[in-house]
Design a protein around this motif. Structure first.
Motif, PDB file in Angstrom:
ATOM      1  N   ILE A 302      44.231  31.580  47.997  1.00 38.09           N
ATOM      2  CA  ILE A 302      43.010  31.583  47.185  1.00 38.09           C
ATOM      3  C   ILE A 302      42.861  30.243  46.467  1.00 38.09           C
ATOM      4  O   ILE A 302      43.847  29.612  46.080  1.00 38.09           O
ATOM      5  CB  ILE A 302      42.933  32.777  46.199  1.00 38.09           C
ATOM      6  CG1 ILE A 302      44.114  32.801  45.220  1.00 38.09           C
ATOM      7  CG2 ILE A 302      42.841  34.105  46.930  1.00 38.09           C
ATOM      8  CD1 ILE A 302      43.938  33.808  44.084  1.00 38.09           C
ATOM      9  N   GLU A 303      41.619  29.825  46.321  1.00 36.47           N
ATOM     10  CA  GLU A 303      41.316  28.560  45.653  1.00 36.47           C
ATOM     11  C   GLU A 303      40.787  28.879  44.263  1.00 36.47           C
ATOM     12  O   GLU A 303      40.248  29.968  44.046  1.00 36.47           O
ATOM     13  CB  GLU A 303      40.229  27.802  46.424  1.00 36.47           C
ATOM     14  CG  GLU A 303      40.619  27.399  47.839  1.00 36.47           C
ATOM     15  CD  GLU A 303      41.703  26.343  47.844  1.00 36.47           C
ATOM     16  OE1 GLU A 303      41.794  25.546  46.885  1.00 36.47           O
ATOM     17  OE2 GLU A 303      42.482  26.324  48.825  1.00 36.47           O
ATOM     18  N   GLY A 304      40.915  27.920  43.364  1.00 34.68           N
ATOM     19  CA  GLY A 304      40.349  28.142  42.029  1.00 34.68           C
ATOM     20  C   GLY A 304      41.190  27.497  40.954  1.00 34.68           C
ATOM     21  O   GLY A 304      42.002  26.607  41.230  1.00 34.68           O
ATOM     22  N   PRO A 305      41.013  27.944  39.708  1.00 33.30           N
ATOM     23  CA  PRO A 305      41.715  27.304  38.582  1.00 33.30           C
ATOM     24  C   PRO A 305      43.238  27.443  38.681  1.00 33.30           C
ATOM     25  O   PRO A 305      43.738  28.312  39.401  1.00 33.30           O
ATOM     26  CB  PRO A 305      41.192  28.075  37.362  1.00 33.30           C
ATOM     27  CG  PRO A 305      40.621  29.340  37.901  1.00 33.30           C
ATOM     28  CD  PRO A 305      40.194  29.092  39.296  1.00 33.30           C
ATOM     29  N   ASP A 306      43.950  26.616  37.917  1.00 30.28           N
ATOM     30  CA  ASP A 306      45.431  26.603  37.948  1.00 30.28           C
ATOM     31  C   ASP A 306      46.026  27.977  37.643  1.00 30.28           C
ATOM     32  O   ASP A 306      47.099  28.311  38.105  1.00 30.28           O
ATOM     33  CB  ASP A 306      45.973  25.636  36.872  1.00 30.28           C
ATOM     34  CG  ASP A 306      45.727  24.207  37.270  1.00 30.28           C
ATOM     35  OD1 ASP A 306      45.346  23.992  38.435  1.00 30.28           O
ATOM     36  OD2 ASP A 306      45.893  23.322  36.400  1.00 30.28           O
ATOM     37  N   TRP A 307      45.330  28.747  36.790  1.00 31.95           N
ATOM     38  CA  TRP A 307      45.904  30.028  36.354  1.00 31.95           C
ATOM     39  C   TRP A 307      45.611  31.161  37.339  1.00 31.95           C
ATOM     40  O   TRP A 307      46.022  32.305  37.106  1.00 31.95           O
ATOM     41  CB  TRP A 307      45.396  30.397  34.952  1.00 31.95           C
ATOM     42  CG  TRP A 307      43.910  30.322  34.806  1.00 31.95           C
ATOM     43  CD1 TRP A 307      43.205  29.300  34.252  1.00 31.95           C
ATOM     44  CD2 TRP A 307      42.938  31.284  35.237  1.00 31.95           C
ATOM     45  NE1 TRP A 307      41.855  29.571  34.311  1.00 31.95           N
ATOM     46  CE2 TRP A 307      41.665  30.781  34.906  1.00 31.95           C
ATOM     47  CE3 TRP A 307      43.009  32.519  35.878  1.00 31.95           C
ATOM     48  CZ2 TRP A 307      40.482  31.460  35.196  1.00 31.95           C
ATOM     49  CZ3 TRP A 307      41.835  33.211  36.164  1.00 31.95           C
ATOM     50  CH2 TRP A 307      40.592  32.675  35.830  1.00 31.95           C
ATOM     51  N   GLU A 340      35.296  33.658  44.661  1.00 31.21           N
ATOM     52  CA  GLU A 340      35.800  32.724  43.642  1.00 31.21           C
ATOM     53  C   GLU A 340      35.222  32.986  42.253  1.00 31.21           C
ATOM     54  O   GLU A 340      35.927  32.873  41.253  1.00 31.21           O
ATOM     55  CB  GLU A 340      35.555  31.274  44.071  1.00 31.21           C
ATOM     56  CG  GLU A 340      36.520  30.852  45.172  1.00 31.21           C
ATOM     57  CD  GLU A 340      36.236  29.475  45.754  1.00 31.21           C
ATOM     58  OE1 GLU A 340      35.711  28.620  45.030  1.00 31.21           O
ATOM     59  OE2 GLU A 340      36.539  29.280  46.952  1.00 31.21           O
ATOM     60  N   GLU A 341      33.941  33.394  42.205  1.00 32.23           N
ATOM     61  CA  GLU A 341      33.326  33.642  40.890  1.00 32.23           C
ATOM     62  C   GLU A 341      33.959  34.865  40.191  1.00 32.23           C
ATOM     63  O   GLU A 341      33.774  35.075  39.001  1.00 32.23           O
ATOM     64  CB  GLU A 341      31.812  33.844  41.025  1.00 32.23           C
ATOM     65  CG  GLU A 341      31.471  35.072  41.826  1.00 32.23           C
ATOM     66  CD  GLU A 341      29.987  35.398  41.860  1.00 32.23           C
ATOM     67  OE1 GLU A 341      29.377  35.488  40.783  1.00 32.23           O
ATOM     68  OE2 GLU A 341      29.457  35.579  42.971  1.00 32.23           O
ATOM     69  N   HIS A 342      34.688  35.688  40.958  1.00 30.10           N
ATOM     70  CA  HIS A 342      35.287  36.904  40.369  1.00 30.10           C
ATOM     71  C   HIS A 342      36.736  36.704  39.927  1.00 30.10           C
ATOM     72  O   HIS A 342      37.383  37.651  39.483  1.00 30.10           O
ATOM     73  CB  HIS A 342      35.251  38.055  41.384  1.00 30.10           C
ATOM     74  CG  HIS A 342      33.864  38.428  41.792  1.00 30.10           C
ATOM     75  ND1 HIS A 342      33.048  39.175  40.983  1.00 30.10           N
ATOM     76  CD2 HIS A 342      33.140  38.117  42.888  1.00 30.10           C
ATOM     77  CE1 HIS A 342      31.875  39.326  41.581  1.00 30.10           C
ATOM     78  NE2 HIS A 342      31.906  38.691  42.739  1.00 30.10           N
ATOM     79  N   LEU A 343      37.248  35.477  40.082  1.00 32.19           N
ATOM     80  CA  LEU A 343      38.666  35.281  39.748  1.00 32.19           C
ATOM     81  C   LEU A 343      38.911  35.460  38.250  1.00 32.19           C
ATOM     82  O   LEU A 343      38.246  34.846  37.412  1.00 32.19           O
ATOM     83  CB  LEU A 343      39.130  33.879  40.169  1.00 32.19           C
ATOM     84  CG  LEU A 343      39.431  33.686  41.650  1.00 32.19           C
ATOM     85  CD1 LEU A 343      39.874  32.247  41.911  1.00 32.19           C
ATOM     86  CD2 LEU A 343      40.494  34.661  42.154  1.00 32.19           C
ATOM     87  N   ASN A 344      39.837  36.315  37.941  1.00 27.50           N
ATOM     88  CA  ASN A 344      40.294  36.486  36.562  1.00 27.50           C
ATOM     89  C   ASN A 344      41.662  37.161  36.626  1.00 27.50           C
ATOM     90  O   ASN A 344      42.083  37.583  37.699  1.00 27.50           O
ATOM     91  CB  ASN A 344      39.309  37.331  35.733  1.00 27.50           C
ATOM     92  CG  ASN A 344      39.087  38.708  36.323  1.00 27.50           C
ATOM     93  OD1 ASN A 344      39.999  39.320  36.880  1.00 27.50           O
ATOM     94  ND2 ASN A 344      37.882  39.208  36.235  1.00 27.50           N
ATOM     95  N   ILE A 345      42.332  37.225  35.500  1.00 25.99           N
ATOM     96  CA  ILE A 345      43.578  38.005  35.446  1.00 25.99           C
ATOM     97  C   ILE A 345      43.278  39.214  34.580  1.00 25.99           C
ATOM     98  O   ILE A 345      42.754  39.076  33.468  1.00 25.99           O
ATOM     99  CB  ILE A 345      44.742  37.184  34.847  1.00 25.99           C
ATOM    100  CG1 ILE A 345      45.057  35.969  35.727  1.00 25.99           C
ATOM    101  CG2 ILE A 345      45.990  38.044  34.687  1.00 25.99           C
ATOM    102  CD1 ILE A 345      46.132  35.054  35.168  1.00 25.99           C
ATOM    103  N   LEU A 346      43.553  40.369  35.105  1.00 26.10           N
ATOM    104  CA  LEU A 346      43.237  41.602  34.383  1.00 26.10           C
ATOM    105  C   LEU A 346      44.403  42.547  34.595  1.00 26.10           C
ATOM    106  O   LEU A 346      44.727  42.881  35.735  1.00 26.10           O
ATOM    107  CB  LEU A 346      41.958  42.199  34.981  1.00 26.10           C
ATOM    108  CG  LEU A 346      41.446  43.502  34.409  1.00 26.10           C
ATOM    109  CD1 LEU A 346      40.998  43.318  32.979  1.00 26.10           C
ATOM    110  CD2 LEU A 346      40.268  43.998  35.251  1.00 26.10           C
ATOM    111  N   CYS A 347      45.050  42.910  33.499  1.00 25.97           N
ATOM    112  CA  CYS A 347      46.242  43.729  33.689  1.00 25.97           C
ATOM    113  C   CYS A 347      46.561  44.510  32.421  1.00 25.97           C
ATOM    114  O   CYS A 347      46.368  44.015  31.301  1.00 25.97           O
ATOM    115  CB  CYS A 347      47.363  42.755  34.073  1.00 25.97           C
ATOM    116  SG  CYS A 347      49.005  43.245  33.726  1.00 25.97           S
ATOM    117  N   VAL A 348      46.995  45.732  32.599  1.00 29.70           N
ATOM    118  CA  VAL A 348      47.512  46.510  31.478  1.00 29.70           C
ATOM    119  C   VAL A 348      49.029  46.480  31.640  1.00 29.70           C
ATOM    120  O   VAL A 348      49.579  47.094  32.535  1.00 29.70           O
ATOM    121  CB  VAL A 348      46.961  47.951  31.487  1.00 29.70           C
ATOM    122  CG1 VAL A 348      47.604  48.786  30.381  1.00 29.70           C
ATOM    123  CG2 VAL A 348      45.450  47.943  31.298  1.00 29.70           C
TER     124      VAL A 348
END
Ligand SMILES: Cc1cc2nc3c(=O)[nH]c(=O)nc-3n(C[C@H](O)[C@H](O)[C@H](O)COP(=O)(O)OP(=O)(O)OC[C@H]3O[C@@H](n4cnc5c(N)ncnc54)[C@H](O)[C@@H]3O)c2cc1C
Length: 399
Positions: A302-307, A340-348
């Motif tokens: 996957i491409e995108g930001p460092d995080w 790519e526009e949906h990239l995020n980190i989401l976690c419980v």
């Protein structure tokens, strides 16, 4: 010839099969080497016995029946996309569209026989449980848990489950009244493990570690794992009676025998629409400029930001997009959806007696403590995941 052939029955493959059928594609076939879908995020409770192994398995045949796709249990060995052909242990298949969703491989470490991983084959979670139970029976010991990096592709680093299993072990030992007899250590080669969750999350993790009396060992490269611990680059040793370690991901071994374009970490190169773009034989390019091969989930680079991070919900977004994109190609439409526009980190992130809600996007990251309720929220999600996939309850849009 199969119309759409999906390889892999995890979050990515199953979601893609479900949504291809919703899009009206008639002939959808899924090949998986396991006969069940495994809810990895809730496997963190297997080592402490809070959940049973079978509770988080969904037979793929049940999913195939409910969603009306064809299922083949077999081991994929080779993909020859130039010929639209997939070779398995027991056969060979031709396809019109191929969706690669077989997950990732693992970075190799010297002495890997001396640790177990919660992110490996599902059955390994039961071996972790055995080891922890043995130490509980003995009455005490040293337990080290951690995760490693992959400098060739940082998006494949998976640290969350290591935090979760260790916090859950702490909690179990506390409940048994024997926590003081154990030394728990969290280790990682990077100086700030979990940094991609954002600065606030890092501070909170530090607070967690000191509050729970968990030692930390950060910033030293791992040289090798030995029977009684971990040796670091400077030959120092962290002693451990049991080590749980999550190696970072890299390319699945099937990709070594295949003709798919790979990045430095051997993950399949894709564009925003999850299309595998080949350059090796331009004369055979289709109107879409690709061979109608898609890669999704942990298999894809996957491409995108460092995080950016590989997660189940990203795998599912990619899967739904691919179902949509294939349906559009079939209709002769130019419309496409990108991931790519949906990239995020989401976690419980569960701690056994509560959880922390972790969210990161391009604006920054936050970690919100959710005592007690967080734990039950994650449990509830596991129930929702199983029952909604089986069509017993409606799907919440986007989940
Ligand atoms: C312990 C743990 C906790 C996690 N927690 C979270 C969380 O809280 N939130 C979150 O968003 N994500 C979480 N993740 C990440 C998430 O589970 C993964 O991103 C997700 O599983 C990726 O899905 P996938 O379908 O790409 O790969 P996988 O789930 O790995 O599925 C791969 C599939 O391919 C099949 N397969 C493999 N090789 C072959 C072959 N040769 N032939 C045929 N079939 C094959 C496998 O049997 C499997 O069905 C967690 C992961 C783990 C391991």
């Amino acid at each position: 010839m199969k119309k759409v052939l999906i390889l892999g029955g995890g979050f990515a493959g199953v979601e893609c099969a479900i949504f291809l059928k919703k899009e009206g594609i008639k002939d959808v076939t899924l090949i998986s080497n396991r006969d069940y879908f495994y809810i990895y995020p809730t496997s963190i409770w297997i080592p402490t016995g809070e959940i049973g192994f079978d509770d988080i398995k969904i037979p793929l045949k049940d999913l195939a029946k409910v969603h009306d796709f064809e299922l083949i249990i077999d081991d994929v060995e080779k993909i020859v996309s130039k010929e639209n052909r997939v070779f398995t242990k027991n056969g060979e298949y031709e396809y019109e569209y191929l969706v690669v969703a077989i997950g990732s491989g693992k970075v190799k470490h010297k002495g890997s026989e001396n640790f177990l991983s919660i992110c490996s084959e599902p059955e390994e979670s039961l071996k972790i449980k055995e080891k922890i139970d043995e130490l509980i029976k003995k009455g005490g010991g040293k337990i080290a848990m951690g995760f490693g990096g992959n400098p060739k592709d940082p998006s494949n680093v998976r640290g969350g489950p290591a935090f979760e299993v260790l916090f859950n072990v702490h909690n179990k030992l506390k409940k048994l009244g024997i926590r003081d007899n154990f030394e728990l250590t969290f280790f990682a080669p990077m100086a700030e493990p979990g940094a991609r969750m954002g600065k606030q999350a890092l501070k909170m993790m530090d607070l967690f570690f000191s509050k729970l009396n968990i030692k930390t060992h950060f910033g030293k490269k791992i040289k090798e794992f030995v029977e009684d611990g971990i040796i670091f680059e400077d030959d120092s040793k962290l002693k451990s009676d049991f080590t749980m370690f999550i190696p970072a991901g890299d390319g699945h071994k099937v990709f070594e025998n295949s003709d798919l374009p790979l990045n430095e970490a051997n993950l399949v190169k894709i564009n925003d629409y999850c299309e595998v773009v080949h350059n090796f034989d331009e004369s055979k390019e289709t109107e879409e400029g690709v061979y109608k091969v898609f890669a999704i989930g942990d298999s894809a680079a996957i491409e995108g930001p460092d995080w950016r991070a590989k997660q189940g919900h990203i795998a599912e977004v990619m899967a739904r997009n691919v179902a949509f994109n294939i349906a559009q190609i079939e209709k002769g439409s130019e419309a496409r959806k990108g991931y790519e526009e949906h990239l995020n980190i989401l976690c419980v992130m569960d701690s056994g007696d509560g959880a922390a809600f972790v969210y990161r996007n391009h604006k920054g990251g936050k970690m919100i403590p959710m005592p007690i309720i967080g734990h039950w929220l994650k449990k509830g999600w596991g129930w929702y995941c199983k029952n909604s996939k089986l069509g017993k309850i409606p799907r919440i849009p986007g989940m």
